[in-house]
Design a protein around this motif. Structure first.
Motif, short mmCIF file in Angstrom:
data_model
loop_
_atom_site.label_atom_id
_atom_site.label_comp_id
_atom_site.label_asym_id
_atom_site.label_seq_id
_atom_site.Cartn_x
_atom_site.Cartn_y
_atom_site.Cartn_z
N VAL B 70 0.84 -1.20 0.00
CA VAL B 70 0.00 0.00 0.00
C VAL B 70 0.88 1.25 0.00
O VAL B 70 0.57 2.25 -0.66
N LEU B 73 2.25 1.81 -3.55
CA LEU B 73 1.18 2.11 -4.51
C LEU B 73 0.60 3.50 -4.28
O LEU B 73 0.08 4.12 -5.21
N ALA B 74 0.72 4.00 -3.05
CA ALA B 74 0.22 5.35 -2.76
C ALA B 74 1.10 6.42 -3.40
O ALA B 74 0.74 7.59 -3.43
N GLU B 93 -18.14 10.54 -7.57
CA GLU B 93 -18.18 9.45 -6.57
C GLU B 93 -16.89 8.64 -6.58
O GLU B 93 -16.40 8.23 -5.53
N TYR B 94 -16.35 8.44 -7.76
CA TYR B 94 -15.14 7.61 -7.82
C TYR B 94 -13.93 8.36 -7.24
O TYR B 94 -13.14 7.77 -6.50
N ALA B 96 -14.07 10.62 -5.05
CA ALA B 96 -14.32 10.67 -3.59
C ALA B 96 -13.94 9.34 -2.95
O ALA B 96 -13.40 9.30 -1.83
N TYR B 97 -14.22 8.26 -3.65
CA TYR B 97 -13.87 6.92 -3.13
C TYR B 97 -12.35 6.78 -3.02
O TYR B 97 -11.83 6.29 -2.01
N LEU B 98 -11.64 7.24 -4.05
CA LEU B 98 -10.19 7.04 -4.08
C LEU B 98 -9.46 7.92 -3.06
O LEU B 98 -8.42 7.51 -2.52
N ARG B 100 -9.71 8.60 -0.06
CA ARG B 100 -9.41 8.06 1.28
C ARG B 100 -8.18 7.15 1.29
O ARG B 100 -7.58 6.93 2.34
N PHE B 101 -7.82 6.63 0.13
CA PHE B 101 -6.70 5.69 0.10
C PHE B 101 -5.35 6.40 0.00
O PHE B 101 -4.32 5.76 0.15
N TYR B 102 -5.38 7.70 -0.32
CA TYR B 102 -4.13 8.42 -0.52
C TYR B 102 -3.97 9.51 0.54
O TYR B 102 -4.70 10.51 0.53
N CYS B 140 -7.45 10.71 -11.72
CA CYS B 140 -7.33 9.84 -10.55
C CYS B 140 -5.88 9.47 -10.26
O CYS B 140 -5.60 8.79 -9.28
N ALA B 141 -4.97 9.90 -11.13
CA ALA B 141 -3.57 9.52 -10.93
C ALA B 141 -2.69 10.68 -10.48
O ALA B 141 -1.56 10.45 -10.07
#
Lengths: 522, 297
Positions: B70, B73-74, B93-94, B96-98, B100-102, B140-141
């Motif tokens: 993780v 990948l972050a 929405e997508y 917003a979903y992503l 939280r992981f970064y 997203c990247a």
């Protein structure tokens, strides 16, 4: 993080989740409306289809949950994201538990409560059933879905698997028929649960390994191989032999040695089996209907040592016929039967062991003196409880037996007794009509099952066990007369006697020489 | 930053990668070029741990690709032409979903990139055009400012306008990132890449900086006094040799301005004019691809 992914999955699947939940609720509602007697044809049909549809929809929902973040493949965006794999696995499990099992649990609990069962009994049975479903339905489907890329692939592999299993079962079934029922051993019998426990344990363990392999290491090829291996083991496990399984069951007897006095012997003095007037001998109607090329032999038996208020159940009768030189001319299974000793002075009724032989064997061997060896696997049941309820429009809730109702059928010939119990329910009982004041009683009807599994194992329609028996009091043809007839029904009661298995044991019956022709039905 | 060492990847009998090796210097924009099926996408998927190599190893941010966690990948952005994103989520929405992981996700930057790329935030991903989906992948990247950005055929199927918007979005945020980009859209790479590797049949034929490449490749036109003929033993560094009338043309892959006249005269005799022109990356690629196809590379 798990909750975060959970919310995303909900956003994507809420429609599907609600539709499946609706199906489960519908199923429960139909079951409830159907009641104990289930006389509404439309509801009767729905009660068969809706739960099946709901369980299939649940399987698809589980696959859909997994495929939102499919593991195999190399195009999924999530693979390149810092999403903890273990967390994702936990989320999928949690989502399946809450969104798939949750509605099943709620529907089942609601149905049980609506039928008047206590919170404790309802919660206990529903929880046990849901746990069964979690390990042996939800987890395996999760594992299976995790090795497929999408629903189409899962569907194709699922159909392929079903085809292989179906072909295997047809093949084995035909082979079993050729071997007169001796090939399948304990499968499809009351002892099938022993192999089933092993199967279920293997399935649950394999599902766990596959899920770990897939989510933590993405080893799809290895995981698929494991699932195929599991499939092969499950199929082969259908051939588990009877004897070791029954030996294990004997070790688990609640009261080992209780059947020690039981003796079985050949009793030619009983004479040949005579079909009741106007009634075909057992098996005769099948033979006429399906054109079976077989002949029935009925060996008269004397069985002693069955205690009063006891039932002796033949779980399996393994029959061997050998000619004078000792060569085996037939090996197959005889018909199972039961012997009940009920009441203060139960009558000794003649008992016959029915053996269905291929016509060719019968023709070849019918006039030869044959040695017979029958290896009996037996279970002795003991009376544990007794209940009574009015014969007409009676309703009782009986601990350990469940909720029962009685009513006279539309033809006015039988009292219908229908019962329902959360969980596995009883496996053996007898019921009869009795006039409490005169002591008169009609012949008892037994509804005993050679079924000793200690758990509820069916995935649908719900966790309730339904029991039912019809108690005749009038013969529409006028041939039979009953001590208790229609006029006495209002003052009569239905007596239910509950039996529990206490001892599993074997006996061997050896007959030095019989001629088959002499023991065909008259 | 990014390394591949003797990478092999087989699909049954087909070998997609056959001992591929390269190394991407930190801070560079490294282009992998090669024809379709050369092994570029497979290489990137092995790097991103989407595929497991049959042999060899790849390292990203100093970590074996098979052990990317993780944490790594972050710090990696990935954009691919065939990236599968949840079709029923909206763009908003997508992202917003992503988020939280970064831990380093910058919402302001996200907003700026979204505006720059003119993405319809409320539209479902499944309803986006290919170009829009590529822009979404870029959106997203970038907002978490990855140390490494991996772009797999990012220009494939994009119309010129979208391509420009995509490039503006990319270059605007490139900063100190190390970029690995695979493409056969050479005109786009020409202005972006600092280093290049040419991949063919699962191997890297060469790797060097764009400046060196441009320096050593020249299209040479030689006008002779008499009839020109293809030399029977042309040097290996001459490619695409052609003779028409009294003119001989070829691509010199080891061009040296000081030596070229002497080398040609030694082989061809009476030479009237020697003209050498720098080559565009596209021309270099085509020359190399043809030579590879004809087995003379």
């Amino acid at each position: 993080m798990i909750w975060h992914i959970f919310k995303k999955d909900w956003k994507l699947l809420w429609g599907f989740v609600l539709a499946v939940a609706f199906l489960h609720m519908m199923g429960a509602l139909v079951q409830f409306k159907l009641g104990l007697f289930g006389e509404e044809p439309m509801l009767e049909m729905l009660s068969r289809w809706v739960p099946e549809l709901a369980i299939f929809a649940s399987a698809f929902l589980i696959a859909a949950i997994v495929h939102l973040d499919a593991v195999p493949g190399s195009r999924q965006d999530w693979l390149t994201r810092p999403i903890p794999r273990g967390g994702l696995l936990m989320e999928k499990l949690l989502f399946a538990i809450v969104m798939v099992e949750g509605p099943i649990f709620a529907a089942s609990l609601g149905l049980s409560l609506a039928n008047g069962f206590s919170w404790r009994a309802s919660l206990l049975s529903t929880t046990a059933w849901s746990t069964f479903l979690l390990f042996f339905l939800v987890a395996p489907i999760l594992a299976f879905a995790s090795v497929t890329k999408n629903m189409a692939e899962a569907f194709i592999y699922g159909c392929g698997g079903a085809f292989v299993i179906g072909s295997f079962l047809i093949l084995v079934g035909s082979w079993n028929a050729l071997m007169h029922g001796t090939l399948l051993g304990a499968t499809h019998t009351g002892l099938g649960w022993v192999a089933e426990v092993l199967r279920l344990a293997l399935t649950a363990i394999t599902a766990g390994i596959v899920l770990r392999l897939q989510y933590l290491r993405r080893k799809t090829a290895v995981a698929r191989l494991l699932l195929v291996g599991l499939g092969v083991v499950l199929l082969v496990s259908a051939l588990v032999p009877w004897k070791p399984v029954f030996a294990l069951e004997s070790k688990l007897s609640a009261n080992a040695g209780a059947g020690a006095k039981t003796r079985m012997s050949f009793d030619p003095s009983e004479g040949r089996f005579q079909s009741p007037s106007g009634v075909a001998a057992p098996g005769e109607s099948d033979r006429l209907r399906y054109g079976r090329n077989t002949a029935d032999v009925f060996l008269p038996l004397r069985i002693t040592g069955v205690p009063n208020d006891g039932i002796l159940m033949v779980d399996q009768a393994d029959v061997h016929f050998a000619n004078e030189s000792g060569r085996e001319v037939y090996h197959g299974l005889g018909e199972s039967f039961e012997v009940a000793r009920e009441g203060p002075q139960p009558p000794e009724e003649p008992v016959y062991q029915r053996i269905e032989l291929p016509m060719a064997t019968m023709r070849r061997a019918q006039d030869q003196p044959l040695g017979v060896r029958v290896e009996y696997s037996l279970t002795q049941f003991r009376l544990s409880k007794s209940y009574a309820l009015p014969a007409v429009d009676g309703e009782e809730r009986m601990p350990g037996w469940g909720w029962c109702k009685t009513k006279v059928n539309d033809a006015g010939t039988d009292v219908e007794l229908r019962c329902m119990e959360p969980g596995k329910g009883p496996i053996c009982g007898t019921a009869f009509l009795e006039n409490a004041s005169s002591g008169a009683r009609n012949p008892a009807r037994s509804f005993c099952l050679s079924e000793y599994r200690p758990f509820q194992d069916h995935p649908w329609p719900d966790d309730l066990t339904h029991l039912g028996v019809n108690l005749p009091f009038r013969d529409a043809t006028g041939l039979a007369k009953y001590p208790i007839e229609g006029a006495q029904l209002r003052s009569s009661q239905v007596v239910i006697r509950v039996y529990e298995p206490e001892d599993h044991f074997t006996r061997t019956l050896t007959i030095p020489a019989v001629r088959l022709r002499e023991w065909e039905a008259e | 930053m990014i390394e591949a060492e003797n990478l092999w990847k087989s699909y049954g009998r087909f070998q997609a990668l056959r001992g591929l090796s390269f190394s991407v210097p930190e801070g560079s924009a490294f282009a992998m070029i090669g024809a379709n099926g050369a092994g570029k996408t497979t290489t990137i998927k092995v790097l991103m741990n989407m595929l497991e190599p049959t042999r060899g190893s790849a390292r990203l941010l100093g970590v074996d690709s098979r052990r990317l966690s993780v944490r790594e990948l972050a710090q990696v952005g990935y954009v691919s032409e065939n990236q599968e994103m949840p079709a029923r989520l909206t763009v908003e929405e997508y992202t917003a979903y992503l988020r939280r992981f970064y831990p380093t996700w910058d919402r302001e930057l996200e907003g700026a990139i979204a505006r720059q790329l003119r993405l319809p935030l409320e539209r479902r991903i499944g309803h986006l055009s290919h170009g829009m989906r590529m822009k979404l992948a870029l959106l997203c990247a970038l907002p978490y400012r990855p140390k490494v950005l991996v772009l797999d055929e990012p220009f494939s199927g994009l119309d010129p306008l979208v391509r420009d918007e995509f490039m503006e979005g990319l270059l605007g945020q490139a900063g100190e990132m190390t970029i690995l980009i695979s493409s056969h859209e050479l005109s786009e790479i020409d202005g972006v890449a600092t280093d290049i590797a040419f991949v063919d049949e699962g191997r890297v034929l060469f790797q060097e900086s764009m400046a060196d490449l441009a320096k050593r490749f020249r299209e040479v036109r030689v006008t002779l006094a008499g009839e020109a003929a293809r030399p029977s033993h042309a040097p290996r560094e001459w490619m695409a040799v052609q003779a028409t009338g009294n003119v001989l043309t070829f691509v010199d892959t080891q061009f040296d301005e000081r030596e070229i006249g002497e080398r040609i005269r030694a082989r061809m005799g009476d030479v009237r004019v020697i003209d050498s022109q720098p080559m565009a990356l596209r021309s270099i690629f085509i020359t190399l691809a043809r030579a590879a196809r004809d087995g003379s590379a």
